[in-house]
Design a protein around this motif. Structure first.
Motif, mmCIF file in Angstrom:
data_model
loop_
_atom_site.group_PDB
_atom_site.id
_atom_site.type_symbol
_atom_site.label_atom_id
_atom_site.label_comp_id
_atom_site.label_asym_id
_atom_site.label_seq_id
_atom_site.Cartn_x
_atom_site.Cartn_y
_atom_site.Cartn_z
ATOM 1 N N ARG A 185 0.851 -1.198 0.000
ATOM 2 C CA ARG A 185 0.000 0.000 0.000
ATOM 3 C C ARG A 185 0.879 1.238 0.000
ATOM 4 N NH1 ARG A 185 -5.222 1.665 3.627
ATOM 5 N NH2 ARG A 185 -5.197 3.880 3.110
ATOM 6 N N GLN A 241 -15.910 8.812 0.903
ATOM 7 C CA GLN A 241 -16.978 9.776 0.600
ATOM 8 C C GLN A 241 -16.459 10.855 -0.358
ATOM 9 O OE1 GLN A 241 -19.992 9.442 0.706
ATOM 10 N NE2 GLN A 241 -21.036 11.352 0.759
ATOM 11 N N GLY A 278 -13.821 4.330 -1.503
ATOM 12 C CA GLY A 278 -13.943 5.754 -1.240
ATOM 13 C C GLY A 278 -14.996 6.499 -2.027
ATOM 14 N N LEU A 279 -15.748 5.783 -2.873
ATOM 15 C CA LEU A 279 -16.736 6.496 -3.675
ATOM 16 C C LEU A 279 -17.924 6.960 -2.824
ATOM 17 C CD1 LEU A 279 -15.743 6.850 -6.440
ATOM 18 C CD2 LEU A 279 -15.146 4.544 -5.756
ATOM 19 N N PRO A 321 -15.020 -0.897 -2.969
ATOM 20 C CA PRO A 321 -16.115 -0.052 -2.476
ATOM 21 C C PRO A 321 -16.784 -0.677 -1.250
ATOM 22 C CG PRO A 321 -16.838 -1.337 -4.370
ATOM 23 C CD PRO A 321 -15.376 -1.634 -4.187
ATOM 24 N N ARG A 323 -18.874 1.737 1.327
ATOM 25 C CA ARG A 323 -20.026 2.629 1.478
ATOM 26 C C ARG A 323 -20.929 2.616 0.240
ATOM 27 N NH1 ARG A 323 -19.388 7.366 4.520
ATOM 28 N NH2 ARG A 323 -17.166 7.150 4.131
HETATM 29 N N1 LLP Z 1 -10.248 0.123 1.132
HETATM 30 C C1 LLP Z 1 -9.501 0.560 2.170
HETATM 31 C C2 LLP Z 1 -8.096 0.207 2.225
HETATM 32 C C3 LLP Z 1 -10.088 1.352 3.157
HETATM 33 O O1 LLP Z 1 -9.359 1.785 4.166
HETATM 34 C C4 LLP Z 1 -11.467 1.677 3.068
HETATM 35 C C5 LLP Z 1 -12.107 2.499 4.081
HETATM 36 C C6 LLP Z 1 -12.208 1.181 1.982
HETATM 37 C C7 LLP Z 1 -11.559 0.420 1.021
HETATM 38 C C8 LLP Z 1 -13.663 1.446 1.812
HETATM 39 O O2 LLP Z 1 -13.954 2.799 1.678
HETATM 40 P P1 LLP Z 1 -15.453 3.243 1.268
HETATM 41 O O3 LLP Z 1 -15.675 2.789 -0.143
HETATM 42 O O4 LLP Z 1 -16.413 2.583 2.218
HETATM 43 O O5 LLP Z 1 -15.441 4.700 1.420
HETATM 44 N N2 LLP Z 1 -15.758 5.553 9.144
HETATM 45 C C9 LLP Z 1 -15.628 6.471 8.034
HETATM 46 C C10 LLP Z 1 -15.042 5.826 6.825
HETATM 47 C C11 LLP Z 1 -13.699 5.186 7.089
HETATM 48 C C12 LLP Z 1 -13.195 4.491 5.877
HETATM 49 C C13 LLP Z 1 -12.042 3.627 6.231
HETATM 50 N N3 LLP Z 1 -11.499 2.933 5.122
HETATM 51 C C14 LLP Z 1 -17.019 7.047 7.730
HETATM 52 O O6 LLP Z 1 -17.965 6.703 8.420
HETATM 53 O O7 LLP Z 1 -17.165 7.860 6.840
#
Ligand code: LLP
Length: 463
Positions: A185, A241, A278-279, A321, A323
């Motif tokens: 990473r 987000q 992160g989307l 993804p 969220r």
């Molecule tokens: N991959 C990795 C390496 C990550 O650290 C994360 C999230 C994701 C994928 C997924 O990200 P997503 O698609 O869900 O945005 N508690 C915070 C969000 C923390 C995200 C941590 N890592 C919130 O409630 O907004």
């Protein structure tokens, strides 16, 4: 997000306070499909239904507060991501957003892979039958036990986050007589446009190994030398987000730059890159998220273009993804307990949950929507703040939203888009009992994570 100190439309005071709100929506009874899961609608009595079941019947059977997860929507989103990325890419659902055995089974059936970031998530995944080769293991400080368990169970990849971990994973793999597939990473130095606590690719933070100063190139050098490791690629996750794909484009550009350096130095073309998750999703009607197929196209185009320019074969892409899959599929249902109109300010509507079931508002200043769902109302919209029952004034679920002036104790209100990072970040603050997650599909509701009980709390209290 639109902000207005003096929105037009009916008010309960001459001057409204500063806040993050637009004018009241033209129709408070309308459930905007942008923020509600796909099977949500109102029936002829004005009651919200999901998967064909009414909010009133669900509250009666399962109590409040509770999270209701629209299984058909969850599965449809998994399929949309899988189809958008196609055969040449891999979609890993980020389990940290919300994980349970049922979710693992759905992912398995819909052909997705799974990203886990702790021993607990790994155990849940394996217990529910996710094939280990479809699991990626993450974390910036994996314990010796977690590393050993991940290697032993045969996870498809471990994402290495530090120099120490390169050595630890190599050692664990060698002791077990394995060669572990790994990615490194990297932090690409992109400032993602999101809340500071959920931005992860700028250099001054704890995740990954910096591209800057040749750190990541050195990590590759070390990983390539170790017999226990098979370096399959580079990983980057820039934050959460995020609506704007330009950050991902810069990240892809820099990751491909590293692949080129690796090829030039070692004569090795690493076969994969992972661009993380992160989307963003719509929490309010003001948010406009991108569709999976648009994201897939944007990422594929940039990686292909960058690789062609660098004279590299295009690597296999993966994304993670969390969220964007689970977030929009659930809402939290609450019962109103007290209503306090504060003249010249706003109306405080207290519900039977709060920061223990949704910490995101307090932690990230997150915005949410809310609707009266046990009935419709023609009463005038009043600026409201939905608050919980915790002993803390920051215990806010929805900071600024309009609700009908006649909202009263006993009404049910619901907050949409709470599928991600709400149950998974829920706490027992004030010895609150964490709410259940109920999956709803085709007229049937099934508890997939049960409500905590006071016995659960006391079971841990062994003093
Ligand atoms: N991959 C990795 C390496 C990550 O650290 C994360 C999230 C994701 C994928 C997924 O990200 P997503 O698609 O869900 O945005 N508690 C915070 C969000 C923390 C995200 C941590 N890592 C919130 O409630 O907004």
């Amino acid at each position: 997000m639109s902000r207005s100190a003096h929105p037009a439309g009916p008010r309960h005071a001459d001057v409204l306070p500063e806040g993050h709100y637009s004018a009241p929506p033209a129709d408070l009874n309308r459930l905007d499909e942008k923020v509600w899961s796909r099977t949500v609608t109102r029936n002829e009595d004005g009651v919200l239904t999901v998967g064909g079941l009414t909010a009133t019947a669900l509250a009666e059977e399962f109590g409040t507060p509770a999270y209701f997860l629209d299984e058909a929507d969850f599965r449809a989103r998994c399929r949309a991501w899988a189809e958008a990325f196609g055969e040449e890419a891999d979609v890993f659902y980020a389990g940290k957003a919300f994980l349970s055995r049922a979710v693992v089974r759905w992912l398995k059936e819909e052909g997705l892979n799974l990203d886990v970031c702790s021993g607990g998530e790994l155990t849940t995944a394996l217990e529910a039958g996710m094939p280990p080769e479809r699991i990626a293991f993450h974390g910036n400080n994996k314990s010796a036990y977690e590393i050993e368990r991940a290697v032993e169970s045969g996870v498809g990849r471990i994402v290495l986050d530090s120099f120490q971990e390169i050595a630890r994973v190599a050692h664990a793999a060698q002791s077990l007589g394995r060669r572990q597939k790994v990615q490194i990473r990297v932090t690409v130095g992109v400032e993602a446009h999101t809340h500071e606590f959920i931005a992860t690719a700028h250099e001054d933070q704890k995740f990954g190994i910096a591209l800057a100063g040749g750190q990541a190139a050195e990590a590759v050098r070390r990983a390539l030398k170790l017999d226990g490791l098979e370096l399959i690629g580079i990983h980057s996750h820039i934050g959460s987000q995020i609506f704007d794909t330009s950050g991902f484009e810069v990240a892809a550009h820099r990751v491909v730059g590293l692949l080129k350096e690796v090829r030039d130095e070692h004569g090795v073309e690493l076969p994969e890159i992972d661009l993380g998750g992160g989307l963003g999703i719509a929490y309010t009607s003001d948010d406009d998220p991108r569709e999976p197929h648009e994201i897939a196209k944007a990422l594929r185009d940039i990686v292909t273009r960058e690789c062609e320019a660098a004279g590299l074969r295009t690597p296999r892409i993966s994304v993670e993804p969390g969220r964007a899959i689970v977030g929009p599929t659930a809402f939290t249902l609450y019962e109103v307990g007290t209503v306090k109109p504060l003249a010249g300010l706003r109306t405080y509507v207290s519900v039977d949950g709060g920061m223990s079931d949704n910490i995101r508002t307090a932690l990230y200043d997150a915005e949410y929507s809310v609707a009266l769902v046990s009935r419709t109302s023609d009463a005038e919209p009043v600026l409201s703040r939905v608050v919980g029952k915790h002993c803390e004034s920051g215990d806010i679920v929805v900071k600024d939203a309009f609700l009908p002036a006649d909202v009263a104790p006993g009404d049910l209100i619901a907050v949409p888009a709470t599928g991600a990072y709400c149950r998974s970040m829920a706490s027992n603050y004030n010895h609150a009992l964490r709410p259940p997650v109920v999956a709803v599909r085709d007229g049937e509701a099934r508890v997939i994570v049960r409500r905590e009980t006071e016995e659960d709390l006391l079971r841990l209290d062994v003093g």
